[in-house]
Design a protein around this motif. Structure first.
Motif, short mmCIF file in Angstrom:
data_model
loop_
_atom_site.label_atom_id
_atom_site.label_comp_id
_atom_site.label_asym_id
_atom_site.label_seq_id
_atom_site.Cartn_x
_atom_site.Cartn_y
_atom_site.Cartn_z
N GLY B 124 2.58 -0.61 -2.27
CA GLY B 124 2.49 0.36 -1.02
C GLY B 124 3.80 1.09 -0.76
N GLY B 125 4.71 0.16 -0.61
CA GLY B 125 6.00 0.60 0.00
C GLY B 125 6.87 1.37 -1.20
N LEU B 126 6.68 0.96 -2.31
CA LEU B 126 7.35 1.86 -3.46
C LEU B 126 6.92 3.28 -3.46
CD1 LEU B 126 7.56 -0.99 -6.09
CD2 LEU B 126 9.52 0.10 -4.80
N VAL B 127 5.56 3.42 -3.31
CA VAL B 127 4.57 4.63 -3.51
C VAL B 127 5.08 5.55 -2.34
CG1 VAL B 127 2.75 5.98 -3.44
CG2 VAL B 127 2.94 3.79 -5.03
N TYR B 128 5.15 4.87 -1.30
CA TYR B 128 5.68 5.54 0.19
C TYR B 128 6.97 5.96 0.02
CZ TYR B 128 7.61 5.75 4.62
OH TYR B 128 8.57 5.97 5.81
N GLU B 129 7.97 5.38 -0.58
CA GLU B 129 9.13 5.72 -0.88
C GLU B 129 9.54 6.44 -1.96
OE1 GLU B 129 12.55 5.61 1.15
OE2 GLU B 129 11.15 4.38 1.86
N GLY B 130 8.55 6.87 -2.71
CA GLY B 130 8.54 7.82 -4.06
C GLY B 130 9.29 6.97 -4.80
N LEU B 131 9.34 5.63 -4.94
CA LEU B 131 10.02 5.01 -6.04
C LEU B 131 8.85 4.82 -7.35
CD1 LEU B 131 12.25 2.54 -3.86
CD2 LEU B 131 13.21 4.42 -5.25
N GLY B 201 -2.82 2.34 -0.21
CA GLY B 201 -4.12 3.39 -0.67
C GLY B 201 -3.87 4.53 0.39
N ASP B 202 -4.58 5.78 0.33
CA ASP B 202 -4.33 6.86 0.99
C ASP B 202 -4.27 6.85 2.55
OD1 ASP B 202 -4.32 8.07 -1.32
OD2 ASP B 202 -6.43 9.21 -1.52
N GLU B 203 -5.13 6.01 2.93
CA GLU B 203 -5.06 5.99 4.65
C GLU B 203 -3.89 5.37 5.11
OE1 GLU B 203 -7.86 3.03 7.38
OE2 GLU B 203 -8.68 3.64 5.54
N VAL B 204 -3.52 4.34 4.34
CA VAL B 204 -2.27 3.52 4.71
C VAL B 204 -1.01 4.30 4.54
CG1 VAL B 204 -0.74 1.79 4.21
CG2 VAL B 204 -3.21 1.34 4.00
N MET B 205 -1.01 5.27 3.46
CA MET B 205 0.12 6.00 3.10
C MET B 205 0.33 7.07 4.08
SD MET B 205 1.91 4.96 0.63
CE MET B 205 1.21 2.98 0.60
#
Lengths: 475, 475
Positions: B124-131, B201-205
């Motif tokens: 989740g963190g990698l996706v959140y960060e755009g990595l 997932g979307d809700e978390v992001m």
């Protein structure tokens, strides 16, 4: 016991169980004899008149079905659903309110018998209401006979300390959703120089006016936006958070603020006004007291007037008298001189400054919170004195004079036991155990204010008189 | 004993005091013999190696001045002044933070050994960060070697549960005003599907993005307007209000809201945004956890690196390992496999779903709150299991393995006794008493989230290893 056994008995070492006067046991102990002291007092403290009444009561009880009546009263208390439904003014909402009427805490009292703090608050209230143009004039107006003094309790209302309510004052409006009855209480003024402790003067007046012009309208609009608040739920929570709902209300005030803040910011009001309201509540942990009181009042009022019930439906005081009402005898008051509070004093004050016990806040104890829930609030002893162990002892003792355990109000440290609920005047007379009450202390002179807080033993006479009246009614 | 006395002895009824194995006492009781069982374990549980180390320790202790060193450490803990000074982002503030770095809870761990919830939160963190542009890609990126994984604790930071911190995430900034050191922690995401429990997932992001765009800027501006907050004072208060600052934070969250609300409404921000922030805090009683954690972290960090001190300066876990550090050996980790939590599960989950113990939140216990202050929070047992009596027992036991009593954090029900403060690893080894820890439980698989909460016994090995290292260092 046959002769052989008696002989056996005298061969043994002597062990005594001593009931009553402790000095007998002490004498035995001094002689090296084992003696167990049992804390026992004869019913009614050996008062033969009361002992006779208790005998009569045992018969009446069965005849009129007191057990069932008390069970019913307790059930009504447990089923109560105190709900904050509106913010209004005394004039608009309180039944029977008049422009020249002043409501006060406690049982009925005339101007000439009023305590210092009550007089102070009446003087302030008359000026606030425009019924007098100066504090000097207010004293004359108060004594003139033109002002009608009535107890809050005669108008479904409760007031902390002096408990003064005048026509223009804003009030919380509660409804007991289970039984439809309503109750009312003013908004809490905060600490320091405040009318409810008998203070008056410019500072007191300015705050009362601000409460009327800003605080109450903002609270009303916020509540309209938020919708009604189930106060039983909040009361249940505060008992898990170190409050007891009478003299410790830090959790209650906190929960109330966090519940309303998201709505309050949405109002079309200048943000400075909203900020001031939030700050006012934040700086006054007793803000919640004026919510727990009418919540208790509308719970207990539904249990009044039940034939055969010995459950106490009102306890209150006005700095002159302490008084109670019980369910079976409806609106009849049983009155005795108010007692002094044993407490902790603010710097610069001593017990010589104290007025006798005052205020309607002891309504909380009638529904199983306040002093009856002190075990849930051990930190309260920093405010009212005593030790955390005392707090637990108070609550534990109260189970002996109550009808039931609360179904919603629970005490974590007692394994989530329901609080002692539904005070039975007959049990008080039988056991000699008086209700545990904690309270604020007002200065005995008008115009000064709060001087401390502490614990108070109510006068036994009220309870005896109520019990006598009960027995007389059904004899 | 002379012969006569021995003869006397055998005339008497046999009464035994049994130490150790309870079955001996049981056998005697079955034969009708009075037997008192003493709960006793030989030092170090009879482990001869450790017993030998304890002997060596007795000499070292005097040589290196452990008593004084531990007194000093405890004093530093008691004098700590954790203060909330700012809201910033990890990238801007956390020392050594890098764009391709992910901080995690617990001791160092590589991607291949990470627990399910940690992996989920990394993804989740990698996706959140755009990595990474998808969760599938994120798994590859995580395994690629391009991402630097480091413990929060290597960067003056703490993270609850998975404890994932990435470059853009908002953080609370704390300063220990007594010693000048700082600490950092992300803002609490609330309950339900949240990154810290390994959900993505979307809700978390969407929530993480809102925290970055709205929540954090509003908190920062509010704090700027209000000024720094003395968090020690608030922590002291919450212990009087049924919180223990780790898994019960209802009072803490309430006090934080009421403290800031009057300032928050003053911001030049759309009122809908402010209302949403107030509601977000109101609906999440754990909001305060991410404040009590960095407050604890900056208190305890000042006590690290004291020569000769056996005081524990870190306890943490990552769902794979539990680890501690002690003052004398500075940055060295003592690691053992994380244990399972004994707890209450959310509907639909069982212990089969649980990940092992995880998160940095156990930093609270190192400064005398959390599990060590459970006696102040009897209502917590509804969340983590057990009885209010257990809660009191936990706290009481912890006095046996701590250096001092807290000077500010007090427990009302224990007569305002200071909480057990400054965990001494030598006392743990000597007594065999392990620190009391309460905690949330994450699902063992990535992407799911919270499944319960409970009590956990940390692995004895960490404490033994730390003690061995201490003895070795000074031998």
């Amino acid at each position: 016991m046959d002769v052989k056994n008696i002989n056996e008995l005298f061969k043994q070492d002597l062990s005594a169980i001593n009931l009553g006067l402790e000095s007998f046991a002490d004498n035995l102990k001094n002689e090296g004899v084992k003696a167990i002291q049992v804390q026992w007092k004869p019913p009614a403290g050996g008062n033969m008149e009361i002992a006779g009444l208790l005998d009569k009561y045992d018969a009446i009880k069965i005849k009129v079905g007191t057990d069932e009546a008390n069970k019913k009263a307790a059930e009504i208390i447990n089923k109560g659903k105190p709900t904050l439904i509106d913010v209004s003014t005394a004039g608009e909402s309180i039944p029977g309110m008049k422009k020249n009427m002043i409501l006060h805490a406690g049982p009925p009292v005339t101007w000439d018998r009023m305590s210092g703090p009550t007089r102070g608050a009446v003087i302030g209230g008359l000026v606030y209401e425009g019924l007098a143009s100066s504090y000097e004039e207010a004293e004359k107006v108060a004594a003139s006979g033109d002002i009608i003094f009535e107890p809050c309790h005669h108008h479904s209302t409760v007031g902390p300390m002096a408990g003064i309510v005048t026509w223009s004052m804003p009030v919380w409006v509660f409804e007991n959703k289970a039984y439809g009855n309503k109750s009312y209480c003013t908004l809490n003024e905060g600490l320091g120089k405040v009318l409810r402790y008998g203070a008056y003067g410019d500072e007191v007046m300015a705050k009362l006016k601000w409460m009327e012009s800003d605080l109450a309208p903002i609270m009303k609009k916020t509540l309209d936006l938020h919708g009604e608040i189930d106060m039983k739920n909040i009361l249940a929570q505060v008992l898990q958070m170190g409050d007891e709902g009478h003299n410790r209300n830090r959790a209650g005030t906190s929960l109330f603020i966090r519940e309303l803040a998201p709505y309050m910011v949405m109002l079309d009001e200048p943000k400075e006004k909203i900020s001031k309201v939030l700050k006012f509540m934040h700086e006054n942990d007793h803000f919640f007291l004026n919510l727990s009181m009418p919540a208790s009042k509308c719970i207990i009022d539904a249990a009044a007037g039940i034939e055969g019930s010995t459950i106490i439906t009102t306890m209150c005081r006005n700095g002159t008298d302490f008084a109670i009402r019980i369910s079976a005898t409806g609106d009849d008051w049983y009155v005795a001189p108010a007692t002094m509070v044993d407490g902790l004093y603010l710097p610069g004050f001593t017990e010589d400054d104290a007025a006798p016990d005052i205020g309607d806040s002891v309504i909380t104890e009638t529904v199983g919170i306040g002093g009856f829930a002190m075990a849930a609030a051990p930190a309260i002893v920093k405010f009212v004195g005593g030790t955390p162990k005392d707090a637990i002892t108070f609550t534990t003792k109260m189970y002996e004079i109550t009808e039931t355990e609360n179904n919603i109000f629970q005490i974590p440290v007692l394994d989530f036991r329901g609080t002692p609920t539904g005070i039975d005047v007959a049990k008080i007379v039988e056991t000699g155990i008086l209700p545990a009450i904690n309270t604020g202390i007002a200065h005995k002179k008008p115009g000064i204010g709060m001087v401390g807080a502490g614990l108070v033993s109510p006068p036994e006479k009220c309870f005896l008189d109520a019990f006598k009246a009960f027995v007389a009614k059904y004899s």
